[in-house]
Design a protein around this motif. Structure first.
Motif, mmCIF file in Angstrom:
data_model
loop_
_atom_site.group_PDB
_atom_site.id
_atom_site.type_symbol
_atom_site.label_atom_id
_atom_site.label_comp_id
_atom_site.label_asym_id
_atom_site.label_seq_id
_atom_site.Cartn_x
_atom_site.Cartn_y
_atom_site.Cartn_z
ATOM 1 N N ALA A 110 -57.054 47.233 -13.651
ATOM 2 C CA ALA A 110 -57.787 46.506 -14.692
ATOM 3 C C ALA A 110 -59.106 47.191 -14.997
ATOM 4 C CB ALA A 110 -58.051 45.081 -14.219
ATOM 5 N N ASP A 111 -59.676 46.804 -16.116
ATOM 6 C CA ASP A 111 -60.995 47.270 -16.529
ATOM 7 C C ASP A 111 -62.021 46.294 -15.951
ATOM 8 O OD1 ASP A 111 -63.344 47.836 -17.869
ATOM 9 O OD2 ASP A 111 -62.362 48.220 -19.779
ATOM 10 N N PHE A 112 -62.858 46.758 -15.045
ATOM 11 C CA PHE A 112 -63.792 45.820 -14.394
ATOM 12 C C PHE A 112 -64.942 45.401 -15.305
ATOM 13 C CE2 PHE A 112 -65.459 49.893 -12.256
ATOM 14 C CZ PHE A 112 -66.525 50.044 -13.124
ATOM 15 N N THR A 113 -65.033 45.975 -16.504
ATOM 16 C CA THR A 113 -66.092 45.521 -17.408
ATOM 17 C C THR A 113 -65.701 44.203 -18.084
ATOM 18 O OG1 THR A 113 -65.243 46.849 -19.262
ATOM 19 C CG2 THR A 113 -66.942 47.851 -17.878
ATOM 20 N N GLU A 166 -73.250 58.913 0.932
ATOM 21 C CA GLU A 166 -72.856 57.504 0.970
ATOM 22 C C GLU A 166 -71.875 57.236 2.118
ATOM 23 O OE1 GLU A 166 -70.607 55.958 -2.371
ATOM 24 O OE2 GLU A 166 -71.675 54.052 -2.232
ATOM 25 N N GLU A 179 -63.059 45.467 -4.265
ATOM 26 C CA GLU A 179 -63.751 46.725 -4.603
ATOM 27 C C GLU A 179 -63.574 47.041 -6.085
ATOM 28 O OE1 GLU A 179 -62.968 50.189 -2.174
ATOM 29 O OE2 GLU A 179 -64.242 51.433 -3.433
ATOM 30 N N ASP A 239 -59.038 49.108 -10.148
ATOM 31 C CA ASP A 239 -59.323 50.388 -10.806
ATOM 32 C C ASP A 239 -58.560 50.474 -12.121
ATOM 33 O OD1 ASP A 239 -60.718 53.126 -9.483
ATOM 34 O OD2 ASP A 239 -59.512 53.445 -11.278
ATOM 35 N N SER A 264 -57.476 53.272 -13.330
ATOM 36 C CA SER A 264 -56.490 54.349 -13.201
ATOM 37 C C SER A 264 -55.289 53.783 -12.428
ATOM 38 C CB SER A 264 -57.147 55.531 -12.472
ATOM 39 O OG SER A 264 -56.345 56.674 -12.538
ATOM 40 N N CYS A 297 -65.716 65.116 -5.389
ATOM 41 C CA CYS A 297 -66.303 64.518 -4.171
ATOM 42 C C CYS A 297 -66.368 65.510 -3.009
ATOM 43 C CB CYS A 297 -65.501 63.287 -3.744
ATOM 44 S SG CYS A 297 -65.672 61.929 -4.906
ATOM 45 N N PRO A 347 -69.001 51.122 -4.642
ATOM 46 C CA PRO A 347 -69.638 52.369 -4.202
ATOM 47 C C PRO A 347 -69.582 53.454 -5.278
ATOM 48 C CG PRO A 347 -67.400 52.284 -3.371
ATOM 49 C CD PRO A 347 -67.598 51.027 -4.202
ATOM 50 N N THR A 381 -71.300 54.313 -9.334
ATOM 51 C CA THR A 381 -70.677 54.064 -10.645
ATOM 52 C C THR A 381 -71.553 53.164 -11.528
ATOM 53 O OG1 THR A 381 -68.544 54.259 -9.517
ATOM 54 C CG2 THR A 381 -68.497 53.346 -11.727
ATOM 55 N N PHE A 387 -61.692 63.835 -9.982
ATOM 56 C CA PHE A 387 -62.879 63.216 -9.389
ATOM 57 C C PHE A 387 -62.856 63.366 -7.870
ATOM 58 C CE2 PHE A 387 -65.442 59.940 -7.462
ATOM 59 C CZ PHE A 387 -66.659 60.259 -8.041
ATOM 60 N N GLY A 397 -63.693 49.710 -9.051
ATOM 61 C CA GLY A 397 -63.628 51.166 -9.258
ATOM 62 C C GLY A 397 -63.325 51.861 -7.946
ATOM 63 N N ALA A 398 -62.197 51.474 -7.333
ATOM 64 C CA ALA A 398 -61.933 51.829 -5.936
ATOM 65 C C ALA A 398 -61.535 53.289 -5.744
ATOM 66 C CB ALA A 398 -60.848 50.912 -5.385
ATOM 67 N N GLY A 399 -61.034 53.959 -6.768
ATOM 68 C CA GLY A 399 -60.715 55.388 -6.658
ATOM 69 C C GLY A 399 -59.716 55.677 -5.554
HETATM 70 C C1 LIG Z 1 -67.393 57.532 -9.904
HETATM 71 S S1 LIG Z 1 -65.752 57.088 -9.483
HETATM 72 C C2 LIG Z 1 -66.016 56.348 -7.871
HETATM 73 C C3 LIG Z 1 -64.758 56.268 -7.049
HETATM 74 C C4 LIG Z 1 -64.923 55.675 -5.666
HETATM 75 N N1 LIG Z 1 -65.349 54.283 -5.725
HETATM 76 C C5 LIG Z 1 -65.932 56.456 -4.870
HETATM 77 O O1 LIG Z 1 -66.941 55.889 -4.495
HETATM 78 O O2 LIG Z 1 -65.687 57.633 -4.583
HETATM 79 C C6 LIG Z 1 -65.490 55.688 -10.527
HETATM 80 C C7 LIG Z 1 -64.202 54.942 -10.245
HETATM 81 O O3 LIG Z 1 -64.193 53.748 -11.044
HETATM 82 C C8 LIG Z 1 -63.021 53.697 -11.837
HETATM 83 N N2 LIG Z 1 -63.444 53.120 -13.121
HETATM 84 C C9 LIG Z 1 -64.281 53.668 -14.031
HETATM 85 N N3 LIG Z 1 -64.496 52.811 -15.042
HETATM 86 C C10 LIG Z 1 -63.748 51.708 -14.772
HETATM 87 C C11 LIG Z 1 -63.548 50.475 -15.433
HETATM 88 N N4 LIG Z 1 -64.161 50.197 -16.593
HETATM 89 N N5 LIG Z 1 -62.734 49.556 -14.867
HETATM 90 C C12 LIG Z 1 -62.107 49.829 -13.675
HETATM 91 N N6 LIG Z 1 -62.257 50.988 -13.001
HETATM 92 C C13 LIG Z 1 -63.075 51.910 -13.535
HETATM 93 C C14 LIG Z 1 -62.510 55.108 -11.951
HETATM 94 O O4 LIG Z 1 -61.116 55.169 -12.156
HETATM 95 C C15 LIG Z 1 -62.944 55.694 -10.611
HETATM 96 O O5 LIG Z 1 -61.967 55.505 -9.631
#
Ligand SMILES: C[S@@+](CC[C@H](N)C(=O)[O-])C[C@H]1O[C@@H](n2cnc3c(N)ncnc32)[C@H](O)[C@@H]1O
Length: 323
Positions: free
Chosen positions: A138-141, A63, A86, A111, A113, A52, A160, A163, A48, A88-90
């Motif tokens: 963790a899973d943010f859902t 962005e 944040e 995140d 991952s 970017c 950001p 997502t 990913f 899904g901080a990536g």
């Molecule tokens: C589209 S990428 C965006 C990454 C970063 N925030 C950016 O703006 O470049 C989505 C990010 O959210 C994380 N992610 C996706 N689904 C998730 C979930 N259910 N819970 C936590 N993190 C999640 C991914 O690992 C990834 O880092």
């Protein structure tokens, strides 16, 4: 050195078994599917990052420029000595633009991952001594109870990357509602949520962004299958599936699929899954919004669109939501 050591709180939803269960379930459905959150193991996060940097992928550039340009206004909204959470901080790249201007007391990147998150957090910690870092794998859902950072003057969310577009509108509203609750809801402690939203635009531009010439998005998509082989001992032949990502202008979303190139069978955890030639596995949606349709979505989740910043071409929107 950080003020406090990093704390890691692994939650259910990120374990290997969940991937196996979701895959077994998703491949048994009449329309085969794999949830997009499983793109992101360490390799998926690296892919990913590479997306970017692609010339076709306007989202990150746009962005990032919006964040840099409007950081002082964002800082006024958030206020000093706050905590930024944040979702899904990536790679933790975008937050750097805010840390330098907002000067928060703490930062909680979340995140799915987990290994990747820990690696990038260690790098950030070395660059920002004194910042309270609390990475959360963790899973943010899920309904996340993130304990408030002691001494912080309020808390703001940061989501950001567009997502939010990976969720169908009803699920997106549910997610924004849960994020509002995690941040403190109508409580004065909750300053707001800064969210990146990809906007409806020329289908050709969207098509190019998800079908890059270098094939990085294809590799990212196929990482789902590679991950199943690595982690679960599945026997997907990666060359036997093609990346397919058309834009659906009626539903206003890019739909991503892996399409079987020939009739084949795959074995996963002792079960056999048959694929007809041309059969598609749905792997991701990426919904696009107009400023109005996003304001409506936010309102359905209990947020008010208090401020928005867009680039000159109206490619992307940074929205500031308040309770
Ligand atoms: C589209 S990428 C965006 C990454 C970063 N925030 C950016 O703006 O470049 C989505 C990010 O959210 C994380 N992610 C996706 N689904 C998730 C979930 N259910 N819970 C936590 N993190 C999640 C991914 O690992 C990834 O880092």
């Amino acid at each position: 050195m950080m003020d406090t050591p990093c704390t890691v709180v692994p939650l259910a939803g990120t374990r290997e078994d969940d991937f196996a269960q979701c895959l077994l379930h998703g491949l048994s459905r009449p329309q085969k599917e794999i949830p997009c959150k499983y793109f992101y193991d360490e390799e998926g996060s690296r892919l990913f990052d590479a997306i970017c940097e692609l010339p076709e992928y306007y989202q990150t550039r746009t962005e990032t420029a919006l964040l840099a340009r409007h950081a002082p206004e964002i800082a006024r909204r958030i206020g000093p000595q706050s905590e930024i959470v944040e979702f899904g901080a990536g790679a933790l790249k975008k937050i750097r633009l805010l840390l330098d201007v907002v000067r928060p007391r703490g930062y909680t990147p979340i995140d799915i991952s987990g290994d990747y998150l820990m690696g990038v957090t260690r790098t950030l910690a070395a660059e920002y001594p004194g910042l309270n870092l609390r990475p959360l794998a963790a899973d943010f859902t899920a309904a996340l109870a993130v304990p408030p950072l002691p001494g912080a003057h309020g808390r703001a969310g940061f989501f950001p990357g567009g997502t939010i577009g990976n969720f169908r509108p009803e699920a997106a509203a549910g997610l924004l509602r849960r994020m509002r609750a995690s941040l403190g809801g109508a409580n004065a402690h909750c300053k707001g949520l800064l969210i990146g939203v990809d906007l409806v635009k020329d289908p050709a531009r969207l098509h190019a962004a998800y079908n890059d010439a270098a094939g990085v998005t294809a590799a990212f998509n196929k990482n789902l299958l590679a991950r199943a082989n690595r982690e679960l001992g599945a026997d997907f032949d990666l060359d036997a599936f093609a990346h397919y990502a058309p834009y659906n202008p009626v539903a206003r979303r890019v739909e991503m699929y892996l399409v079987a190139q020939a009739r084949q069978s795959v074995t996963l955890r002792g079960r056999r899954f048959d694929f007809a030639a041309g059969e598609a596995v749905h792997t991701e949606d990426s919904h696009k919004y107009t400023p109005d349709s996003f304001a409506e979505l936010a309102a359905n989740a209990g947020w008010r669109l208090a401020e928005q910043w867009r680039d000159a071409e109206d490619l992307f929107m940074l929205a500031w939501l308040e309770s």
